[in-house]
Each structure stands twice: as C-alpha cells, then as structure tokens.
Design a protein around this motif. Structure first.
Motif, PDB file in Angstrom:
ATOM      1  N   GLU A 219       0.758  -1.155   0.125  1.00 54.95           N
ATOM      2  CA  GLU A 219      -0.011  -0.291   0.071  1.00 54.95           C
ATOM      3  C   GLU A 219       0.953   1.452   0.018  1.00 54.95           C
ATOM      4  O   GLU A 219       0.344   2.308  -0.422  1.00 54.95           O
ATOM      5  N   THR A 220       2.219   1.178   0.248  1.00 60.15           N
ATOM      6  CA  THR A 220       2.969   2.415   0.409  1.00 60.15           C
ATOM      7  C   THR A 220       4.055   2.327  -0.646  1.00 60.15           C
ATOM      8  O   THR A 220       4.933   3.225  -0.773  1.00 60.15           O
TER       9      THR A 220
ATOM     10  N   MET B 177      -6.100   0.295  -1.476  1.00 59.99           N
ATOM     11  CA  MET B 177      -6.261   1.273  -0.517  1.00 59.99           C
ATOM     12  C   MET B 177      -5.822   2.676  -0.808  1.00 59.99           C
ATOM     13  O   MET B 177      -6.593   3.562  -0.577  1.00 59.99           O
ATOM     14  N   LEU B 178      -4.657   2.801  -1.316  1.00 58.22           N
ATOM     15  CA  LEU B 178      -3.839   4.166  -1.439  1.00 58.22           C
ATOM     16  C   LEU B 178      -3.431   4.643  -2.852  1.00 58.22           C
ATOM     17  O   LEU B 178      -3.041   3.649  -3.436  1.00 58.22           O
ATOM     18  N   PRO B 179      -3.542   5.989  -3.032  1.00 59.00           N
ATOM     19  CA  PRO B 179      -2.989   6.215  -4.174  1.00 59.00           C
ATOM     20  C   PRO B 179      -1.526   5.812  -4.838  1.00 59.00           C
ATOM     21  O   PRO B 179      -1.452   5.613  -5.886  1.00 59.00           O
TER      22      PRO B 179
ATOM     23  N   ALA C 108      -0.030   3.248  -3.994  1.00 57.78           N
ATOM     24  CA  ALA C 108       0.026   1.842  -3.990  1.00 57.78           C
ATOM     25  C   ALA C 108       0.539   1.366  -5.124  1.00 57.78           C
ATOM     26  O   ALA C 108       1.283   0.513  -5.377  1.00 57.78           O
TER      27      ALA C 108
ATOM     28  N   ASN D 120      -3.867   3.305  -9.211  1.00 61.15           N
ATOM     29  CA  ASN D 120      -4.531   4.117  -8.178  1.00 61.15           C
ATOM     30  C   ASN D 120      -4.152   5.493  -8.158  1.00 61.15           C
ATOM     31  O   ASN D 120      -4.913   6.227  -7.927  1.00 61.15           O
TER      32      ASN D 120
ATOM     33  N   ILE E 218      -9.104  10.195  -0.263  1.00 62.57           N
ATOM     34  CA  ILE E 218      -8.129   8.770   0.186  1.00 62.57           C
ATOM     35  C   ILE E 218      -9.305   8.086   0.997  1.00 62.57           C
ATOM     36  O   ILE E 218      -8.939   6.831   0.771  1.00 62.57           O
ATOM     37  N   TRP E 219     -10.107   8.642   1.831  1.00 62.68           N
ATOM     38  CA  TRP E 219     -10.778   7.908   2.619  1.00 62.68           C
ATOM     39  C   TRP E 219     -11.739   7.169   1.741  1.00 62.68           C
ATOM     40  O   TRP E 219     -12.112   5.806   2.039  1.00 62.68           O
TER      41      TRP E 219
ATOM     42  N   VAL F  61      -9.674   3.999   0.739  1.00 56.35           N
ATOM     43  CA  VAL F  61      -9.484   3.270   2.152  1.00 56.35           C
ATOM     44  C   VAL F  61     -10.706   2.516   2.229  1.00 56.35           C
ATOM     45  O   VAL F  61     -10.550   1.274   2.486  1.00 56.35           O
TER      46      VAL F  61
END
Length: 212
Positions: free
Chosen positions: A100-101, A142-144, A146, A150, A161-162, A165
């Motif tokens: 995700e990061t 979940m995250l841009p 990632a 995305n 972002i929420w 998620v």
C-alpha cells in the motif's frame, strides 16, 4: 521504446516534398510535424507516476544490495513457532500492508529474496511462501501511492483517500482470505508444498534440513 521513438520520427501527415508531393497539394512544401512532440510529452506525461515506479525499483535494489533483505529475513525467523497456514496468513497481511506504500513490483522485489531466505531457514518449500507473497503484492487497493492505476484514478480529483480506503480494505481482507484458502487446499497438494526440495539450498549435504 522502439514504438515511442517512432512517434518522434513518423510525420503526422503525408510530406509535401520530392516524389511524395501531389499535383493537387497546394500546401507549403517542407517537413511535417511528427506524431509526437516533446511539448506534448512534457505537458501530458504523468511524471509523478514515472517517479513513483522508478523510486520503488530503486528502493528494492537498495534493500537487496545493502543486506537489509537478509537481515529482515533473519528477524522473521521468530515466526517458526507458527503453524504453516498461520505463517502464510501473517506474511500475506504483511505484504499487503507494505504494497500500500510501495508499488507492487517494488514490494515483490523486496520481499521475494527475504522470503526465500526465510523458507530455507525454516525448511519450508520456497514456493509455499513465494507464491502467496507474490500474489499478495497485487492487493494494492487502498492508497493512491500503492500502484500507478490508483494514482491515475486519484489524480482526477473525484475520489478522496478515505473513499479508496473504505472500499480497498474490504477487497484486501476478502482477497487475503481467498488466497490463504486456495494456497492451503488445492495449491498445497498440487505443488507438493509438504516437502522441502534439495534445489532450495546451495549445499544440501550441509544443510540442517537434511541432517535432522
């Protein structure tokens, strides 16, 4: 790369020079503009995505060459006390969180050498861990940051972002459960994960797994 280079070479319309000119073409003679120009690339290219991918590969290369991957693999040996199915579940959760990061390709480049060392240390079939982790690297919902798709979707400014998620966490949990179920049922028996192959180590005669 060849296709991209051709876009900077091939003219966007038929040239009006020499034998290529026709009698009814009254346009000014000379070269035509190419299909792609640097101005178009500079204004429309998502450079942030290019840097995101390149940075991920650079991070993975640095982790391997610095020896950090082997150090992390040694620290993960504490998982030896867990049952095999629970070990895979924990690793899938770890990889899915890491991806995700960082890009999925970078995550795979970082984790595969680590898990290969871990499988050798725990006398587990390497494919049992590597298949699970490699597939889990694609669970980037979940995250841009990632994965580039995305980032492209988030770049339009419609989603927050929420929002990503909330939808992504449900998909992550569902995919991890399905993956663990699959790898421990037909995957386990289909690939012979209950054995530790000799090719998994450099020197099998001196390895502890073959001297027990």
């Amino acid at each position: 790369m060849l296709v991209l280079i051709l876009l900077f070479v091939v003219p966007s319309s038929k040239p009006n020079i020499s034998c290529a000119a026709t009698a009814d073409d009254v346009s000014q003679r000379g070269p035509r503009s190419t299909v792609m120009g640097w101005d178009t690339i500079n204004s429309k290219m998502p450079w942030n995505i290019v840097l995101l991918m390149g940075g991920g590969f650079a991070l993975a290369d640095g982790v391997q060459k610095s020896g950090l991957s082997r150090l992390i693999g040694e620290q993960l040996r504490v998982l030896d006390a867990l049952p095999a199915w629970l070990l895979v579940l924990v690793l899938c959760l770890l990889v899915a969180s890491l991806t995700e990061t960082a890009s999925n390709a970078a995550t795979a480049s970082i984790m595969i050498p680590i898990l290969a060392d871990l499988a050798e240390a725990l006398c587990i079939h390497p494919y049992y861990l590597l298949y699970s982790a490699t597939i889990a690297c694609s669970f980037a919902f979940m995250l841009p940051v990632a994965t580039p798709p995305n980032a492209i979707v988030f770049g339009y400014g419609v989603l927050k972002i929420w929002d990503m998620v909330k939808a992504g966490v449900v998909m992550n949990v569902a995919c991890i459960l399905i993956l663990c179920l699959s790898i421990n049922t037909y995957g386990y028996f289909g690939f012979g994960f209950n054995t530790f192959p000799a090719w998994a180590v450099i020197n099998p005669s001196n390895h502890t797994c073959f001297n027990q």
